[in-house]
Design a protein around this motif. Structure first.
Motif, PDB file in Angstrom:
ATOM      1  N   CYS A 110       4.772   2.957   1.867  1.00 18.72           N
ATOM      2  CA  CYS A 110       3.483   2.460   1.379  1.00 18.72           C
ATOM      3  C   CYS A 110       2.713   3.645   0.812  1.00 18.72           C
ATOM      4  CB  CYS A 110       2.698   1.760   2.491  1.00 18.72           C
ATOM      5  SG  CYS A 110       2.080   2.864   3.783  1.00 18.72           S
ATOM      6  N   SER A 111       1.733   3.345  -0.005  1.00 14.90           N
ATOM      7  CA  SER A 111       0.924   4.403  -0.610  1.00 14.90           C
ATOM      8  C   SER A 111      -0.188   4.827   0.349  1.00 14.90           C
ATOM      9  CB  SER A 111       0.309   3.901  -1.915  1.00 14.90           C
ATOM     10  OG  SER A 111      -0.671   2.907  -1.640  1.00 14.90           O
ATOM     11  N   GLN A 114      -2.778   2.121   0.435  1.00 15.91           N
ATOM     12  CA  GLN A 114      -2.396   0.958   1.237  1.00 15.91           C
ATOM     13  C   GLN A 114      -2.546   1.259   2.727  1.00 15.91           C
ATOM     14  OE1 GLN A 114       1.556   0.526  -0.478  1.00 15.91           O
ATOM     15  NE2 GLN A 114       0.984  -1.453  -1.382  1.00 15.91           N
TER      16      GLN A 114
END
Length: 256
Positions: A110-111, A114
């Motif tokens: 995930c970033s 996020q």
């Protein structure tokens, strides 16, 4: 406590878990317990012991895999909502939405945006669950890296256990310290009275199971619940033999 003593203690706790299940059914309460923790800590084995003697109609174990393309495009919590407990039900999550708090950021799934959005959203999401009457408890199963490595080696050498080692598990071995930092942040930002975190030492798995189950039972006011007695009515006539009308399975070397 020896092996016999631990088995006796588990039997007693399983009886209490059954009383808890009767209490949930009678009161219509909804119980959701989340199990997170280190790989190979013992989440699956603990859940197995908890549900081993329960009525299968009153509990569910939820262990979701990798989200599909459709699920990945949904609101992050959406696929978990469908598995929340109904009235009188006990639901156990073998990993949960907290994948996004530890595993996903550690492994680059995930970033950073996020990740931060998730930590900001969790308290409000869990408040909605609690306000609606769901009892939510969250457990982190802790194990030292040396013991974790011993368990990995045991699984790798046993053909019956190798399925437990996923490519993500193997890659995550190098992320032990980072996952520890992410865990600490997760607990700091998502612990609340309505959705508390509890950390359990699982370097000794059998002791950890007993401690966790005992603690879980202590969080709920089921103690006055009795298991209903059953009185078998007298059987009329003589016991009958089973009459097999279809082709019976014949096992070589076995006499019926």
């Amino acid at each position: 406590m020896g092996k016999h003593g631990k088995r006796k203690a588990l039997d007693e706790l399983q009886l209490e878990l059954l009383r808890l299940q009767y209490w949930l059914r009678r009161t219509g309460k909804r119980l959701l317990v989340i199990f997170e923790g280190r790989d190979a800590a013992g989440k699956g084995g603990t859940i197995k012991r908890i549900v081993e003697t329960l009525d299968t109609r009153g509990y569910r174990v939820v262990a979701l895999g990798k989200p599909s393309d459709v699920e990945a495009a949904q609101w992050y919590f959406q696929r978990y909502v469908a598995h929340l407990p109904a009235a009188g039900e006990f639901v156990l999550f073998d990993r949960s939405w907290y994948n996004r708090a530890v595993v996903e950021p550690a492994m680059g799934f995930c970033s950073p945006a996020q990740y931060e959005a998730f930590l900001d959203a969790v308290p409000g999401f869990e408040k909605l669950l609690a306000d609606d009457g769901i009892i939510l408890l969250k457990y982190w199963l802790a194990v030292d890296q040396e013991e974790q490595e011993r368990r990995f080696a045991e699984r790798a050498s046993d053909p019956l256990k190798r399925w437990k080692l996923s490519p993500v598990d193997l890659a995550a071995r190098q992320k032990y310290a980072e996952m520890g930092r992410l865990r600490d942040t997760m607990i700091e930002r998502t612990h609340a009275d309505r959705a508390p975190w509890f950390v359990v030492d699982f370097n000794d798995q059998k002791r950890g199971r007993l401690d966790l189950i005992r603690h879980l039972l202590g969080q709920l006011p089921y103690q006055d619940e009795d298991i209903p007695a059953v009185k078998l009515p007298r059987l009329k006539g003589k016991p009958k033999r089973e009459q097999v009308t279809a082709q019976a399975l014949k096992v070589p070397g076995h006499k019926a």
